[in-house]
Write a protein that holds these residues in place. Structure first.
Motif: not given
Ligand SMILES: Cc1ncc(COP(=O)(O)O)c(C=O)c1O
Length: 378
Positions: A78-86, A115-120, A139-150
């Motif tokens: 499975d792929e899991v999107i994670v920020p590289a800065f953490t 949202a943008e960096t995750a969706a990319a 972190a903007p969890v709802a925005g990330i979810r919306r962008a990634v699901e779209a």
């Protein structure tokens, strides 16, 4: 005046030590060093504090993340999107399950996933996103979810690494209550600190909480009946007793950090060095586990501060896509420019609840002197 970066005794004075010892004496008497009543009481109080339905206490924040991901069904391939800065554990948890961390860039203002960096980074194999509330900033969890699901065209769960963000809140809810589940750390320097390793999982989902409970005990459903392979990831009763003693003071400690951050911003503006020092963007629900600025010539500035008696820290000097253990994933310099630039510029200033007004003035005065010296010799 010297200003240490961290002082463990600022929240561990004689009165607090006595109170903890009294609780520890009670544990010594009842003798339930695992599964003691303090563990369940901590879980209930922590859930009420966060405003979530379930908290499951566990061994540390790293295990909390593995438990959340595994309980959410993440597994090999499975792929899991994670920020590289953490901190490393955010991606380490994904890799420990045989899943693949897919590193994303971050917002330059907060250094959080956006949202943008995750969706990319969405692909047909994207199974989840792990959003990190870095330094205590939501972190903007709802925005990330919306962008990634779209981008994916299907539901994708967002999990939270809230290790640094206990008590932080956003308009959409508390850190730890916005995604499917969250992992928290109670490492001794965290805002809610154990006296050793401890952590917990929060979730609003009762079935996921039950699965986390099983997984933290080798996937045991009933006595010696194992329905899946978990791990030993329980919280010691002695640590639960410490956390119970400290939880009532967390709001005041977080407030002291917020006051400290606002004061730093004021002092930097007064000294006319706000631009040169570039603190990360404020968020009203930020709990300032760290107060981080971004500066050029960071390492020289850090050494000069050290000479002036001011302790600082660098979180994090190497973005995760460039860590040697993740080289097989093919990350290269230049892939994630915001993370890479931040790694060379970030500097955390003393922000723990024991930092006094005078200490903050000392820190900013030293920064001003050093920057002026550097400017006049340039
Ligand atoms: C962002 C982040 N994730 C995960 C962890 C892991 O927590 P622990 O050290 O309790 O295992 C930490 C703490 O160090 C952290 O800062």
């Amino acid at each position: 005046m010297t200003v240490p970066f961290f002082d463990i005794h600022s929240t561990l004075g004689p009165r607090e030590k006595e109170a903890i010892l009294a609780r520890w004496r009670a544990v010594l008497e009842h003798g339930r060093f695992l599964h003691g009543p303090e563990v369940g009481e901590f879980e209930a109080r922590m859930a009420a504090f966060l405003g979530v339905e379930h908290v499951v206490a566990c061994s540390n924040g790293s295990d909390a993340l593995v438990l959340c991901l595994q309980a959410a069904g993440i597994g090999p391939g499975d792929e899991v999107i994670v920020p590289a800065f953490t901190f490393f554990a955010s991606a380490g948890a994904v890799a420990r399950l045989g899943a693949v961390p897919v590193f994303a860039d971050v917002d330059p203002g907060t250094l959080n996933l956006s949202a943008e960096t995750a969706a990319a980074k969405v692909s047909p194999r994207t199974a989840a996103v792990l959003a990190v509330h870095l330094f205590g900033c939501p972190a903007p969890v709802a925005g990330i979810r919306r962008a990634v699901e779209a981008a994916a065209g299907r539901p994708v769960p967002v999990l939270e690494d809230a290790a640094q963000a206990v008590g932080a809140t956003a308009a959409e809810g508390p850190c730890g209550g916005m995604g499917l589940a969250a992992g928290f750390s109670c490492f001794p320097t965290k805002n809610l600190a154990a006296l050793g390793d401890a952590g917990f999982v929060s979730t609003r989902d009762g079935r996921l909480a039950e699965r986390v409970r099983r997984l933290r005990e080798h996937g045991q459903e009933g006595p010696y009946r194992h329905t899946e392979v978990g791990r030993n990831a329980r919280m010691d009763t002695l640590q639960a007793a410490v956390l119970l003693e400290r939880l009532p003071r967390l709001l005041a400690w977080n407030a002291a950090r917020q006051v400290g951050a606002a004061h730093y911003r004021e002092l930097l503006a007064e000294a006319g060095i706000e631009e040169a020092v570039a603190p990360l963007r404020h968020h009203p629900g930020h709990v300032y586990h760290q107060f981080v600025v971004q500066v050029e010539e960071r390492d020289a500035l850090r050494s000069a501060l050290e000479e002036a008696g001011i302790g600082t820290a660098v979180y994090y000097p190497v973005p995760l896509h460039l860590q040697p253990c993740f080289a097989p994933l093919g990350g290269r310099e230049g892939d994630l420019p915001v993370c890479e630039r931040a790694a060379g510029r970030v500097l955390a200033l003393p922000i723990h609840p024991g930092v006094t007004e005078a200490a903050r003035r000392e820190v900013v005065a030293a920064l001003g002197r050093i920057l002026e010296r550097a400017g006049s010799s340039a």
